[in-house]
Design a protein around this motif. Structure first.
Motif, PDB file in Angstrom:
ATOM      1  N   HIS A 168       0.808  -1.089  -0.257  1.00 41.28           N
ATOM      2  CA  HIS A 168      -0.001   0.194  -0.004  1.00 41.28           C
ATOM      3  C   HIS A 168       0.791   1.400   0.017  1.00 41.28           C
ATOM      4  N   ASP A 175      -3.386   0.730  -3.677  1.00 43.74           N
ATOM      5  CA  ASP A 175      -2.929  -0.599  -3.537  1.00 43.74           C
ATOM      6  C   ASP A 175      -1.873  -0.795  -4.702  1.00 43.74           C
ATOM      7  N   LYS A 227      -7.463   3.494  -3.719  1.00 38.79           N
ATOM      8  CA  LYS A 227      -8.571   2.949  -2.641  1.00 38.79           C
ATOM      9  C   LYS A 227      -9.495   3.979  -1.798  1.00 38.79           C
ATOM     10  N   SER A 250      -7.377  -5.819   7.878  1.00 40.01           N
ATOM     11  CA  SER A 250      -6.875  -5.022   6.887  1.00 40.01           C
ATOM     12  C   SER A 250      -6.671  -3.229   7.033  1.00 40.01           C
TER      13      SER A 250
END
Length: 234
Positions: free
Chosen positions: A4, A16, A23, A63
């Motif tokens: 990232h 990403d 994102k 995440s």
């Protein structure tokens, strides 16, 4: 950063790098100068994770990317990328400015997370190094405590005076609007005393009629300032 990428200005953009896909955008509402990604498994990541649990919103925290931002306000902010929210923000800035004019230097220019859970280092516009430690707080889950301040740029020294009965502190007037107070043992700048809008030209100590110790400063702004010395400086 695990595939990232974070880009910043007045917002933080998350990309990403595996799929080269944008994102999200996280607004921070200030011009940012520095960003640090919090590594998983650290004490800071654990505290920020607990803040997420307290919010009551269940999401897949695996995440999430926790990151720290610093900028023109001189405030440290800690963020969760998954929820796009600020989990922690300092209530006040430790960066001292002389006035609220637009051209007055202020804020942080860089920040780095210290290794081995030793805290956070922030750099100010006027070349000061502020070291923060992570401490447990009763009202908040945790807070950043300023543990040391190193001053890297003084220009001309215009006046000095010792403070306290044992002279453990040294007050220094330089080409600044503030007086810097150094701990003689560690030579850390323990305090920055404000009160003038122009540079401080002279300083001395005295005792008021009530017996209270004072630091007296004279400035180019044609004013005198009488600063009570707190118990730490006596």
């Amino acid at each position: 950063m695990d595939g990232h990428c974070l880009l910043l200005e007045e917002v933080v953009n998350l990309w990403d790098l595996h799929d080269y896909v944008f994102k999200m955008t996280i607004p921070t509402y200030e011009v940012l100068e520095g960003l640090c990604v919090v590594k998983p498994g650290t004490e800071l990541a654990s505290f920020l994770g607990s803040c997420n649990l307290q919010s009551g919103k269940r999401r897949d925290r695996s995440s999430s990317i926790y990151f720290i931002t610093v900028g023109e306000r001189g405030i440290v902010g800690m963020w969760d990328s998954e929820r796009a929210v600020c989990l922690y923000e300092q209530k006040s800035s430790d960066v001292t400015v002389s006035s609220d004019t637009d051209d007055s230097p202020r804020g942080f220019t860089a920040a780095v997370i210290l290794p081995l859970d030793q805290g956070l280092l922030c750099v100010t516009v006027d070349h000061q190094f502020l070291f923060y430690s992570l401490v447990v707080h009763l009202e908040e889950k945790f807070k950043l405590m300023l543990s040391k301040r190193l001053v890297g740029y003084n220009e001309e020294i215009l006046g000095i005076t010792f403070l306290g009965k044992e002279e453990k502190f040294l007050a220094v007037a330089t080409n600044l609007e503030q007086v810097q107070v150094y701990d003689m043992e560690s030579m850390s700048c323990s305090y920055v005393l404000a009160g003038h809008t122009e540079i401080v030209l002279c300083l001395d100590t005295c005792v008021s009629s009530s017996g209270r110790p004072l630091l007296v400063t004279g400035s180019k702004d044609n004013s005198l300032s009488f600063l009570p010395l707190n118990k730490m400086l006596l």
